[in-house]
Write a protein that holds these residues in place. Sequence first.
Motif, PDB file in Angstrom:
ATOM      1  N   ASP A  57       0.855  -1.186   0.000  1.00  0.00           N
ATOM      2  CA  ASP A  57       0.000   0.000   0.000  1.00  0.00           C
ATOM      3  C   ASP A  57       0.893   1.238   0.000  1.00  0.00           C
ATOM      4  O   ASP A  57       1.592   1.510   0.966  1.00  0.00           O
ATOM      5  CB  ASP A  57      -0.888  -0.048   1.258  1.00  0.00           C
ATOM      6  CG  ASP A  57      -1.847   1.148   1.338  1.00  0.00           C
ATOM      7  OD1 ASP A  57      -1.616   2.160   0.646  1.00  0.00           O
ATOM      8  OD2 ASP A  57      -2.803   1.059   2.122  1.00  0.00           O
ATOM      9  N   ASN A  58       0.895   1.950  -1.120  1.00  0.00           N
ATOM     10  CA  ASN A  58       1.665   3.196  -1.199  1.00  0.00           C
ATOM     11  C   ASN A  58       0.702   4.367  -1.207  1.00  0.00           C
ATOM     12  O   ASN A  58      -0.181   4.438  -2.061  1.00  0.00           O
ATOM     13  CB  ASN A  58       2.486   3.237  -2.490  1.00  0.00           C
ATOM     14  CG  ASN A  58       3.645   2.261  -2.467  1.00  0.00           C
ATOM     15  OD1 ASN A  58       4.451   2.259  -1.534  1.00  0.00           O
ATOM     16  ND2 ASN A  58       3.721   1.410  -3.460  1.00  0.00           N
ATOM     17  N   HIS A  59       0.866   5.252  -0.255  1.00  0.00           N
ATOM     18  CA  HIS A  59       0.059   6.470  -0.221  1.00  0.00           C
ATOM     19  C   HIS A  59       0.971   7.679  -0.390  1.00  0.00           C
ATOM     20  O   HIS A  59       1.853   7.908   0.427  1.00  0.00           O
ATOM     21  CB  HIS A  59      -0.713   6.566   1.099  1.00  0.00           C
ATOM     22  CG  HIS A  59      -2.107   6.041   0.986  1.00  0.00           C
ATOM     23  ND1 HIS A  59      -2.382   4.712   0.798  1.00  0.00           N
ATOM     24  CD2 HIS A  59      -3.313   6.676   1.006  1.00  0.00           C
ATOM     25  CE1 HIS A  59      -3.698   4.546   0.716  1.00  0.00           C
ATOM     26  NE2 HIS A  59      -4.290   5.713   0.828  1.00  0.00           N
ATOM     27  N   ILE A  60       0.743   8.402  -1.472  1.00  0.00           N
ATOM     28  CA  ILE A  60       1.628   9.513  -1.799  1.00  0.00           C
ATOM     29  C   ILE A  60       0.814  10.800  -1.741  1.00  0.00           C
ATOM     30  O   ILE A  60      -0.220  10.912  -2.394  1.00  0.00           O
ATOM     31  CB  ILE A  60       2.192   9.371  -3.237  1.00  0.00           C
ATOM     32  CG1 ILE A  60       2.622   7.928  -3.538  1.00  0.00           C
ATOM     33  CG2 ILE A  60       3.313  10.374  -3.480  1.00  0.00           C
ATOM     34  CD1 ILE A  60       3.751   7.399  -2.720  1.00  0.00           C
ATOM     35  N   PHE A  61       1.285  11.712  -0.950  1.00  0.00           N
ATOM     36  CA  PHE A  61       0.611  13.009  -0.865  1.00  0.00           C
ATOM     37  C   PHE A  61       1.588  14.106  -1.251  1.00  0.00           C
ATOM     38  O   PHE A  61       2.642  14.257  -0.632  1.00  0.00           O
ATOM     39  CB  PHE A  61       0.074  13.225   0.557  1.00  0.00           C
ATOM     40  CG  PHE A  61      -0.486  14.613   0.790  1.00  0.00           C
ATOM     41  CD1 PHE A  61      -1.282  15.228  -0.169  1.00  0.00           C
ATOM     42  CD2 PHE A  61      -0.217  15.293   1.966  1.00  0.00           C
ATOM     43  CE1 PHE A  61      -1.798  16.500   0.033  1.00  0.00           C
ATOM     44  CE2 PHE A  61      -0.730  16.567   2.192  1.00  0.00           C
ATOM     45  CZ  PHE A  61      -1.521  17.174   1.217  1.00  0.00           C
ATOM     46  N   VAL A  62       1.253  14.837  -2.294  1.00  0.00           N
ATOM     47  CA  VAL A  62       2.121  15.939  -2.725  1.00  0.00           C
ATOM     48  C   VAL A  62       1.370  17.243  -2.514  1.00  0.00           C
ATOM     49  O   VAL A  62       0.282  17.439  -3.057  1.00  0.00           O
ATOM     50  CB  VAL A  62       2.541  15.785  -4.201  1.00  0.00           C
ATOM     51  CG1 VAL A  62       3.389  16.975  -4.643  1.00  0.00           C
ATOM     52  CG2 VAL A  62       3.308  14.485  -4.399  1.00  0.00           C
ATOM     53  N   ASP A  63       1.966  18.104  -1.730  1.00  0.00           N
ATOM     54  CA  ASP A  63       1.333  19.369  -1.369  1.00  0.00           C
ATOM     55  C   ASP A  63       2.034  20.515  -2.106  1.00  0.00           C
ATOM     56  O   ASP A  63       3.149  20.909  -1.758  1.00  0.00           O
ATOM     57  CB  ASP A  63       1.450  19.544   0.162  1.00  0.00           C
ATOM     58  CG  ASP A  63       0.751  20.812   0.645  1.00  0.00           C
ATOM     59  OD1 ASP A  63       0.249  21.586  -0.203  1.00  0.00           O
ATOM     60  OD2 ASP A  63       0.727  21.030   1.873  1.00  0.00           O
ATOM     61  N   HIS A  64       1.375  21.000  -3.147  1.00  0.00           N
ATOM     62  CA  HIS A  64       1.910  22.159  -3.866  1.00  0.00           C
ATOM     63  C   HIS A  64       1.454  23.402  -3.114  1.00  0.00           C
ATOM     64  O   HIS A  64       0.418  23.983  -3.427  1.00  0.00           O
ATOM     65  CB  HIS A  64       1.396  22.177  -5.314  1.00  0.00           C
ATOM     66  CG  HIS A  64       2.118  21.227  -6.220  1.00  0.00           C
ATOM     67  ND1 HIS A  64       3.196  21.599  -6.987  1.00  0.00           N
ATOM     68  CD2 HIS A  64       1.930  19.908  -6.460  1.00  0.00           C
ATOM     69  CE1 HIS A  64       3.636  20.549  -7.677  1.00  0.00           C
ATOM     70  NE2 HIS A  64       2.879  19.512  -7.375  1.00  0.00           N
ATOM     71  N   ALA A  65       2.227  23.789  -2.124  1.00  0.00           N
ATOM     72  CA  ALA A  65       1.836  24.917  -1.282  1.00  0.00           C
ATOM     73  C   ALA A  65       2.267  26.245  -1.885  1.00  0.00           C
ATOM     74  O   ALA A  65       1.748  27.295  -1.517  1.00  0.00           O
ATOM     75  CB  ALA A  65       2.442  24.746   0.114  1.00  0.00           C
ATOM     76  N   VAL A  66       3.224  26.181  -2.801  1.00  0.00           N
ATOM     77  CA  VAL A  66       3.767  27.415  -3.383  1.00  0.00           C
ATOM     78  C   VAL A  66       3.792  27.297  -4.909  1.00  0.00           C
ATOM     79  O   VAL A  66       3.706  26.187  -5.442  1.00  0.00           O
ATOM     80  CB  VAL A  66       5.205  27.692  -2.860  1.00  0.00           C
ATOM     81  CG1 VAL A  66       5.196  27.924  -1.359  1.00  0.00           C
ATOM     82  CG2 VAL A  66       6.133  26.544  -3.222  1.00  0.00           C
TER      83      VAL A  66
END
Lengths: 251, 449
Positions: free
Chosen positions: B298-307
């Motif tokens: 189980d791979n959970h990837i979260f990418v947060d483009h905050a800028v």
Amino acid sequence: MLLEIKNLHASIEGKEILRGINLSINEGEIHAIMGPNGSGKSTLSAVLTGNPAYEVTDGEVWFRGKNLLSMSPEDRSREGLFLSFQYPVEIPGVSMVNFMRSAVNEHRKYRQESALSASDFLKLMREKRSIVELDSKLANRSVNEGFSGGEKKKNEIFQMAMLDPKLSILDETDSGLDIDALRIVAQGVNKLRTPQNSTIVITHYQRLLDYIVPDQVHILYKGRIVKTAGRELAIDLEERGYDWIKQEVEE
Amino acid sequence: MMQAEEAYINLYKQHAKSVSKSCSDLLNGKRQAAFEKFQTLGFPKNTHEEYRHCDLREALSIDYGLNINRVKIPINPHDVFSCDVPNLSTKLFFVVNDQFYKNDKPIGLPEGVLCGSLNDLTETHARLLEPYYTRLSEKSSDGMVSFNTTFAQDGFVLYVPAGVALEKPIQLIQVLHGTVDMMANRRLLIIVEEGAKAQFLVCDHALSSRYFFSNQVTEIFVGKNASLEYYDLEMDQPNITRVSNTLVSQAASSQLLINGVTLQNGLSRNNINLCFEGEGATASLSGMALGNGNELIDNHIFVDHAVPRCNSQELYKYVLDDCAKGVFGGRILVQKGAQKTFAYQSNKNLCFTKEARMFAKPQLEIYADDVKCSHGTATGQMDEKALFYMRSRGISESEARLLLKFAFTADVLDNIRLEPLKDRMRMLVEKRFRGELAKCAGCSATNCK
Ligand SMILES: Nc1ncnc2c1ncn2[C@@H]1O[C@H](COP(=O)(O)OP(=O)(O)O)[C@@H](O)[C@H]1O
Ligand SMILES: [Mg+2]
């Protein structure tokens, strides 16, 4: 006798396509199979090579004295049967080199020969590639991926050269080829001829048969061979089309 | 309901002193807050959406031992892993369970580079590491992370000061070893300062037939204009449960590559939480999971483009056989004002049996208008036409399947920039598909004793 087909019936998805094919081919012979679209020519080549999508419902096929229909597709190939696909398949991620190396070495293993060394294998590749003037760059690419229509057909004949089959089925290898490519492919096939090996040429057009001269011409129509004659039949068809055949059959 | 938690909560209450006894002030100073947070969060439950397909209950019902009193594990990993990835000369380090394996040899790295035991280095370089340790983990709402901070006693630090480019890759081999069922709370801290460059390879192996639960938290800081390649290989056994939380902060114009490969495992849950904190950064995240038997990946990837002006690319592939289960959760958040974001996500999967299952959930949340984002997920079977084409050339069915499986994973391996590692990985993947992967043939161990 190299190949003997007796009363072969086959269907796909419950629909009967081949409805009693009889055909015998001796060593060294060239047979042309012609016929209108949808008559079952590609189905016949698929059934002979063991495509699991088709179901054989009746009949038998003997190849070099062995029961062909009981063999796996890979064993049919190793026994010397080859199909040049009407629509060669693209296999992204599998390089031509690895693909051919696996194929050649599995054939050798079947004959209880040792695997080719890397350098011998590459030498063989080079030698056979030149027969159909296949660009060396294509050999490093994935199987058929991004090949033009003509390159795909050349690639089929290149594979045929690599595997040195006893019986080759060329399923519309000429379609989509310009006159130069047609000549190269046909000359390639002729270079590979020996008194022992045989060819089935499936085609719509007489023009390929100018280069690869058949001993017999068969007309396949609605899943049956309805007419067999010498090469003059192909010329007749070119002039008169298929309608008279259809009429003859309906009568 | 909180039974599994209760045992550990009581354990900590009773043994908090022992946990802290041989540890640095920096590690100890973070425990109490984390412990309180863990008591609220508990372990992740499969009733929670994020863990819906990843049930940890069975794994957590096992009565694991924690090596709180830091008993030395009688093993010299150098003996077990006798050689290196061919032609890939790395600086090699070991973590056994959750202890850094000390070695007197000088490490021979440029001045200012720190590389070694988390416990030691947070003691000797407390001021330097203090701004980093738990800065990302404190924000996590995953109970496994606060659990880790509560119990973490050691692990690994890589610190590369500004402007320093490491010539050789750093390789960390983490082995699980023991004669009883054990839990290891590993903690990794990787800091690549402004303009610095590093390549890091971490390999997980098990050397025991006991049950293990490895709970790892890795905090990664990629500084301004810095570059990090992070390769993560798991080659474990069915008796291993691995929960790995990788928390990443990327500063302006930094470059990060993460490539994670699960070759063989038991149950693995890999969370990557990446946040772009400075403009113009790029992240390439890729991974593949090869599952058979009853494995779960189980791979959970979260990418947060905050800028604004950051670029993220994800490529995840699964090849599932037997009863294996694959899960991919890919969430991309483009925050308000994060203009000129480029975010691309691709997840492709092959299932070979009816029993093999894949659950994919892409999530795109976009709150900016001038962005380029796309995602695609596809799960399918093997290409029957290609299979027949190969067989018609004399290639056996099994070999043809193998070539097609291998072809399917090729682009993930192509993302590996370390050439010798790429070659090595190709070989391991092929071996794995052939079923020839020896139990303990570590990523760097060709002569396993
Ligand atoms: N996969 C398939 N599913 C259903 N019908 C098919 C399939 N392949 C071929 N057919 C049918 O079988 C018949 C013969 O097709 P084919 O052997 O390709 O003819 P030919 O090669 O002579 O043009 C056609 O009517 C075609 O529609
Ligand atoms: Mg056809």
